[in-house]
Design a protein around this motif. Sequence first.
Motif, mmCIF file in Angstrom:
data_model
loop_
_atom_site.group_PDB
_atom_site.id
_atom_site.type_symbol
_atom_site.label_atom_id
_atom_site.label_comp_id
_atom_site.label_asym_id
_atom_site.label_seq_id
_atom_site.Cartn_x
_atom_site.Cartn_y
_atom_site.Cartn_z
ATOM 1 N N ASN A 40 0.838 -1.198 0.000
ATOM 2 C CA ASN A 40 0.000 0.000 0.000
ATOM 3 C C ASN A 40 0.873 1.248 0.000
ATOM 4 N N SER A 41 1.898 1.269 0.848
ATOM 5 C CA SER A 41 2.810 2.409 0.895
ATOM 6 C C SER A 41 3.555 2.571 -0.429
ATOM 7 N N PHE A 42 4.035 1.467 -0.976
ATOM 8 C CA PHE A 42 4.783 1.522 -2.232
ATOM 9 C C PHE A 42 3.919 2.060 -3.370
ATOM 10 N N VAL A 43 2.705 1.556 -3.479
ATOM 11 C CA VAL A 43 1.815 1.975 -4.564
ATOM 12 C C VAL A 43 1.524 3.467 -4.468
ATOM 13 N N GLN A 44 1.201 3.936 -3.282
ATOM 14 C CA GLN A 44 0.826 5.349 -3.165
ATOM 15 C C GLN A 44 2.039 6.268 -3.339
ATOM 16 N N GLY A 45 3.220 5.789 -2.967
ATOM 17 C CA GLY A 45 4.421 6.564 -3.248
ATOM 18 C C GLY A 45 4.719 6.628 -4.738
ATOM 19 N N MET A 46 4.595 5.495 -5.426
ATOM 20 C CA MET A 46 4.844 5.466 -6.869
ATOM 21 C C MET A 46 3.796 6.254 -7.635
ATOM 22 N N ARG A 47 2.569 6.263 -7.142
ATOM 23 C CA ARG A 47 1.518 7.056 -7.801
ATOM 24 C C ARG A 47 1.943 8.515 -7.859
ATOM 25 N N ARG A 48 2.419 9.024 -6.748
ATOM 26 C CA ARG A 48 2.850 10.421 -6.701
ATOM 27 C C ARG A 48 4.098 10.645 -7.564
ATOM 28 N N GLN A 49 5.025 9.701 -7.549
ATOM 29 C CA GLN A 49 6.268 9.847 -8.290
ATOM 30 C C GLN A 49 6.040 9.865 -9.796
ATOM 31 N N LEU A 50 5.037 9.106 -10.269
ATOM 32 C CA LEU A 50 4.855 8.934 -11.705
ATOM 33 C C LEU A 50 3.800 9.852 -12.321
ATOM 34 N N ILE A 51 3.130 10.656 -11.515
ATOM 35 C CA ILE A 51 2.129 11.590 -12.049
ATOM 36 C C ILE A 51 2.704 12.460 -13.165
ATOM 37 N N PRO A 52 3.910 13.038 -13.008
ATOM 38 C CA PRO A 52 4.420 13.921 -14.072
ATOM 39 C C PRO A 52 4.693 13.209 -15.396
ATOM 40 N N HIS A 53 4.725 11.891 -15.382
ATOM 41 C CA HIS A 53 5.049 11.124 -16.586
ATOM 42 C C HIS A 53 3.814 10.552 -17.288
ATOM 43 N N GLY A 54 2.627 10.919 -16.818
ATOM 44 C CA GLY A 54 1.410 10.449 -17.466
ATOM 45 C C GLY A 54 1.063 9.012 -17.143
ATOM 46 N N ILE A 55 1.661 8.470 -16.094
ATOM 47 C CA ILE A 55 1.427 7.078 -15.710
ATOM 48 C C ILE A 55 0.534 7.047 -14.481
ATOM 49 N N ARG A 56 -0.550 6.300 -14.576
ATOM 50 C CA ARG A 56 -1.462 6.152 -13.449
ATOM 51 C C ARG A 56 -1.079 4.909 -12.650
ATOM 52 N N VAL A 57 -1.146 5.024 -11.338
ATOM 53 C CA VAL A 57 -0.815 3.907 -10.447
ATOM 54 C C VAL A 57 -1.931 3.786 -9.417
ATOM 55 N N GLY A 58 -2.420 2.583 -9.225
ATOM 56 C CA GLY A 58 -3.476 2.364 -8.246
ATOM 57 C C GLY A 58 -3.465 0.933 -7.760
ATOM 58 N N GLU A 59 -4.354 0.657 -6.824
ATOM 59 C CA GLU A 59 -4.426 -0.698 -6.268
ATOM 60 C C GLU A 59 -5.876 -1.095 -6.055
ATOM 61 N N ILE A 60 -6.089 -2.384 -6.104
ATOM 62 C CA ILE A 60 -7.390 -2.969 -5.789
ATOM 63 C C ILE A 60 -7.222 -3.744 -4.493
ATOM 64 N N SER A 61 -8.081 -3.477 -3.527
ATOM 65 C CA SER A 61 -7.920 -4.059 -2.190
ATOM 66 C C SER A 61 -9.156 -4.876 -1.825
ATOM 67 N N PRO A 62 -9.159 -6.154 -2.207
ATOM 68 C CA PRO A 62 -10.329 -6.977 -1.908
ATOM 69 C C PRO A 62 -10.324 -7.495 -0.476
ATOM 70 N N GLY A 63 -11.524 -7.791 -0.013
ATOM 71 C CA GLY A 63 -11.659 -8.648 1.146
ATOM 72 C C GLY A 63 -11.479 -10.087 0.700
ATOM 73 N N PRO A 64 -11.934 -11.055 1.477
ATOM 74 C CA PRO A 64 -11.733 -12.461 1.125
ATOM 75 C C PRO A 64 -12.367 -12.812 -0.223
ATOM 76 N N VAL A 65 -11.567 -13.416 -1.095
ATOM 77 C CA VAL A 65 -11.994 -13.793 -2.440
ATOM 78 C C VAL A 65 -11.892 -15.313 -2.578
ATOM 79 N N VAL A 66 -12.853 -15.896 -3.251
ATOM 80 C CA VAL A 66 -12.805 -17.330 -3.515
ATOM 81 C C VAL A 66 -11.645 -17.597 -4.479
ATOM 82 N N SER A 67 -10.540 -18.102 -3.947
ATOM 83 C CA SER A 67 -9.357 -18.331 -4.773
ATOM 84 C C SER A 67 -8.442 -19.313 -4.065
ATOM 85 N N ALA A 68 -7.348 -19.667 -4.754
ATOM 86 C CA ALA A 68 -6.396 -20.623 -4.184
ATOM 87 C C ALA A 68 -5.740 -20.080 -2.914
ATOM 88 N N LEU A 69 -5.698 -18.746 -2.752
ATOM 89 C CA LEU A 69 -5.075 -18.191 -1.557
ATOM 90 C C LEU A 69 -5.771 -18.647 -0.288
#
Length: 242
Positions: free
Chosen positions: A160-189
Amino acid sequence: MPDLAGKIAVVTGAASGIGLATTKALLAEGARVVMVDWNENKLSELVGELGKAVIPQVTNLLDADSCNRMVPEILEKVDHIDILHCNAGVYVGGDLTDTTPEAIDRMLNLNVNAVMKNVHAVVPHMIERKTGDILVTCSVAGHFPTYWEPVYSGSKWAINSFVQGMRRQLIPHGIRVGEISPGPVVSALLADWPEENLRKAKEAGGLIDPEEVAEAIVFMLTRKRNVTIRDIVILPSNFDRV
């Protein structure tokens, strides 16, 4: 609403769960998808099923050399990357004393180190093109101190910290950065969940399907370029512990 027709997306952990659901959702929107996974046999099977818009990329993100080769190898197969979805991950639940140093290393290497290295590898390419989208599968556990899974939660707080730091760092370059934060998902995890906890969650409606997460990812990617969805927290309606 901008569409994804003709875009080239890279999805890690693409052979199952959220990665596979996202792959299918992006294909339905007209994108080409580089499916990254360590399971070569499963990738071959899925390529046959999903068609020519899929490009397989066999990468073991837990192997440093294989991880480092991922982006260069992909750029030998396609001429550019529009979207990188860092989705591969592993789960360790329970008390800290119930796990092992080896399991902690594996989790941090996949959930944190591999994500940072994949983003590090693709950023120069996107900066040169002055556009791109980077999405990371985080977790609600990256926003709440989940005492029943502190190792997993710790890895997701780091991301979470890395993503939000990179989002700010890459704004001037036209690159969008974000994250999807699910609760429990039916998956192998969830294979590591205690069977009784999994049964109770299913009965209580406390799980969501990977396809519901993929729908949110498509929403994030199809906003106008002047809009960044920095984080979507998507929960089962009956998930009431946070």
